[in-house]
Structures are given as structure tokens and as C-alpha cells.
Motif scaffolding. Structure first.
Motif, mmCIF file in Angstrom:
data_model
loop_
_atom_site.group_PDB
_atom_site.id
_atom_site.type_symbol
_atom_site.label_atom_id
_atom_site.label_comp_id
_atom_site.label_asym_id
_atom_site.label_seq_id
_atom_site.Cartn_x
_atom_site.Cartn_y
_atom_site.Cartn_z
ATOM 1 N N THR A 142 0.846 -1.194 0.000
ATOM 2 C CA THR A 142 0.000 0.000 0.000
ATOM 3 C C THR A 142 0.885 1.248 0.000
ATOM 4 O O THR A 142 1.698 1.435 0.892
ATOM 5 C CB THR A 142 -0.912 0.019 1.241
ATOM 6 O OG1 THR A 142 -1.765 -1.134 1.212
ATOM 7 C CG2 THR A 142 -1.764 1.278 1.259
ATOM 8 N N VAL A 143 0.744 2.073 -1.031
ATOM 9 C CA VAL A 143 1.566 3.278 -1.151
ATOM 10 C C VAL A 143 0.790 4.543 -0.800
ATOM 11 O O VAL A 143 1.394 5.614 -0.647
ATOM 12 C CB VAL A 143 2.153 3.387 -2.579
ATOM 13 C CG1 VAL A 143 3.109 2.244 -2.850
ATOM 14 C CG2 VAL A 143 1.052 3.405 -3.630
ATOM 15 N N GLY A 160 5.471 2.614 -10.910
ATOM 16 C CA GLY A 160 4.622 3.424 -11.779
ATOM 17 C C GLY A 160 3.335 2.729 -12.188
ATOM 18 O O GLY A 160 2.538 3.278 -12.936
ATOM 19 N N ARG A 161 3.120 1.489 -11.687
ATOM 20 C CA ARG A 161 1.884 0.751 -12.003
ATOM 21 C C ARG A 161 1.084 0.587 -10.708
ATOM 22 O O ARG A 161 1.509 -0.131 -9.806
ATOM 23 C CB ARG A 161 2.206 -0.609 -12.626
ATOM 24 C CG ARG A 161 2.912 -0.487 -13.971
ATOM 25 C CD ARG A 161 3.325 -1.861 -14.490
ATOM 26 N NE ARG A 161 2.185 -2.734 -14.672
ATOM 27 C CZ ARG A 161 1.423 -2.771 -15.765
ATOM 28 N NH1 ARG A 161 1.687 -1.959 -16.772
ATOM 29 N NH2 ARG A 161 0.410 -3.617 -15.859
ATOM 30 N N LEU A 162 -0.053 1.251 -10.626
ATOM 31 C CA LEU A 162 -0.836 1.281 -9.398
ATOM 32 C C LEU A 162 -2.186 0.600 -9.581
ATOM 33 O O LEU A 162 -2.801 0.675 -10.656
ATOM 34 C CB LEU A 162 -1.076 2.732 -8.950
ATOM 35 C CG LEU A 162 0.173 3.569 -8.645
ATOM 36 C CD1 LEU A 162 -0.255 4.973 -8.245
ATOM 37 C CD2 LEU A 162 1.008 2.928 -7.551
ATOM 38 N N LYS A 180 6.972 18.089 -9.994
ATOM 39 C CA LYS A 180 7.014 19.068 -11.069
ATOM 40 C C LYS A 180 6.019 18.665 -12.139
ATOM 41 O O LYS A 180 5.849 17.488 -12.429
ATOM 42 C CB LYS A 180 8.423 19.159 -11.670
ATOM 43 C CG LYS A 180 9.486 19.701 -10.723
ATOM 44 C CD LYS A 180 10.827 19.804 -11.422
ATOM 45 C CE LYS A 180 11.904 20.353 -10.487
ATOM 46 N NZ LYS A 180 13.227 20.456 -11.171
ATOM 47 N N GLY A 181 5.360 19.643 -12.734
ATOM 48 C CA GLY A 181 4.432 19.368 -13.812
ATOM 49 C C GLY A 181 2.986 19.418 -13.367
ATOM 50 O O GLY A 181 2.677 19.583 -12.180
ATOM 51 N N PRO A 203 7.343 6.560 -12.360
ATOM 52 C CA PRO A 203 7.694 6.364 -10.949
ATOM 53 C C PRO A 203 8.142 7.674 -10.315
ATOM 54 O O PRO A 203 8.748 8.518 -10.976
ATOM 55 C CB PRO A 203 8.841 5.345 -11.004
ATOM 56 C CG PRO A 203 8.664 4.652 -12.318
ATOM 57 C CD PRO A 203 8.122 5.684 -13.252
ATOM 58 N N GLY A 204 7.834 7.862 -9.047
ATOM 59 C CA GLY A 204 8.233 9.084 -8.367
ATOM 60 C C GLY A 204 7.336 9.386 -7.185
ATOM 61 O O GLY A 204 6.564 8.547 -6.724
#
Length: 228
Positions: A142-143, A160-162, A180-181, A203-204
Motif C-alpha cells: 500500500t503506497v 509506476g503501475r498502481l 514538477k508538472g 515512478p516518483g
């Protein structure tokens, strides 16, 4: 252009069903020389190689009988196999007995024993009965988790895959704001609803932002990776 295309967001849909440990083991036992177990586990490349080599002359067949019973065994989509621990232990014992029996039969019928055969056999049996500790296994981590009583916070994804599960009693919009963005829209509901979605993004570290008219809601984001 829809927001999902603008920001490169991909919805993967529901996760694939888990494959049965019992079915995979039975296929490996009776049709392993044809690679049926690997085709069942969605591994067509190695399944074809196993078929063409007749189970790697029997060695691949024996190895897969033991490998399938490993608690960290997965299918081609890295999903764990469905089966109880007692079933796994029973199949592992049956595989070990079969491998030892076949190895003993080969040694007994050898016409001209080679020096060191006994030592090699004992070493092989020890390796089977006392395997090295397995490497860390992937699991669902769990993120991010937020609800009506728990405010949203930071979300850190390594893959990057949730996989996101949600329940809302009113209209809702959920965003992920990168460092950023622009923010990425991950969920937009015109009315109350519940369900699950899959998304892919870079990812990030992100900040989870939820806006809803409902008084009761819950959202959880998970990813399949090594823990820690």
C-alpha cells in the motif's frame, strides 16, 4: 483531447485471475514434457522450449515439479499461485519423493558407475532437501490510503503501475500532483460509486488530492513490488 491521453495515463482494468497451484502441479506432473504447465501459467516462450526439448530431457520436468511448490512461485504476470500452505507442503513432499525415487533408479540401473557418482547424488539430494533461502518476493504494498477521516498525503511509487480501489458516496475527483508538472486525473465520478482501476505513470513522488461531495469515502493505492 481527454486528460488521460494528455498526460499519458493508461487504465489497465481489473487484475488477471490467479492461477491454481493444484492445476499447475498436475499439469507439470502428467503433461510436463509437453510444457502444459508453463502454457497454463501464461509462459508461452518457455512452454514452447520445454515442449521442443521434451521437458529438457526430463531435467526441466523435475525442476518445475519442485519450483511450482515454492511459496514464491508466480505466473507469467507475476501473480502468486492460488493454494493453501498445507496443499503447497503436500505437493512439495510428493515432488521431493518423486525426484529422489527417479534419481535412485537412475543410479541403480547404471551399467558402469562413474567415480564420484555417489558423492554427486548425495550433494544433489542435499540441495533439494535443503535449498538456499529464496530471494525476497514481490507482494502488494500500500503506497497511499485516504478516507473521510484520514486526509490524503504523499504517494511514492517505484514501479509506476498502481492498483486503486475506491468507494465514494457522492461525486468525486482524485488527482496525483507530481513534484514538477501538471496534476494527473486518476479518477472522476459524476455520482457515488465503488470499484477498482489500474493506472500507469512515471515512478516518483506524488501528492494525492481528493475532492468529493460525499461524506463517507475511502481510497487505497497499491503496487506489486518488493517490500521495503
Amino acid at each position: 483531447m481527454p486528460p488521460t491521453e494528455q498526460y499519458g495515463l493508461v487504465f489497465d482494468g481489473d487484475l488477471p485471475p490467479m492461477r491454481s497451484l493444484r492445476t499447475a502441479w498436475l499439469l507439470a506432473l502428467f503433461l510436463g514434457f509437453a510444457g502444459a504447465d508453463r502454457f497454463y501459467l501464461h509462459k508461452p516462450v518457455t512452454g514452447t522450449l520445454k515442449l521442443l526439448t521434451l521437458g529438457g530431457a526430463g531435467l526441466w520436468w523435475l525442476i518445475d515439479l519442485l519450483r511450482i511448490t515454492n511459496e514464491y512461485a508466480t505466473d507469467g504476470a507475476s501473480m502468486p499461485l492460488a493454494g493453501t500452505n498445507s496443499l503447497r507442503r503436500g505437493l512439495r513432499l510428493a515432488s521431493t519423493v518423486l525426484v529422489i525415487t527417479l534419481a535412485g533408479a537412475v543410479v541403480c540401473v547404471s551399467a558402469a558407475p562413474v567415480t564420484g557418482t555417489v558423492t554427486a547424488t548425495v550433494a544433489a539430494m542435499n540441495a533439494l532437501l535443503h535449498p538456499a533461502p529464496p530471494p525476497p518476493a514481490k507482494e502488494w504494498v500500500t503506497v497511499a490510503e485516504a478516507s473521510a477521516t484520514k486526509p490524503p498525503g504523499p504517494l511514492v511509487t517505484l514501479t509506476g503501475r498502481l492498483h486503486i480501489e475506491y468507494t465514494f458516496t457522492g461525486a468525486a475527483v482524485a488527482y496525483l500532483q507530481p513534484v514538477k508538472g501538471p496534476a494527473l486525473t486518476v479518477l472522476s465520478l459524476a455520482k457515488a460509486g465503488a470499484g477498482a482501476i489500474g493506472i500507469s505513470l512515471a515512478p516518483g513522488t506524488y501528492t494525492l488530492i481528493v475532492s468529493t461531495t460525499g461524506t463517507l469515502w475511502h481510497l487505497t493505492a497499491q503496487e506489486y513490488r518488493l517490500p521495503g
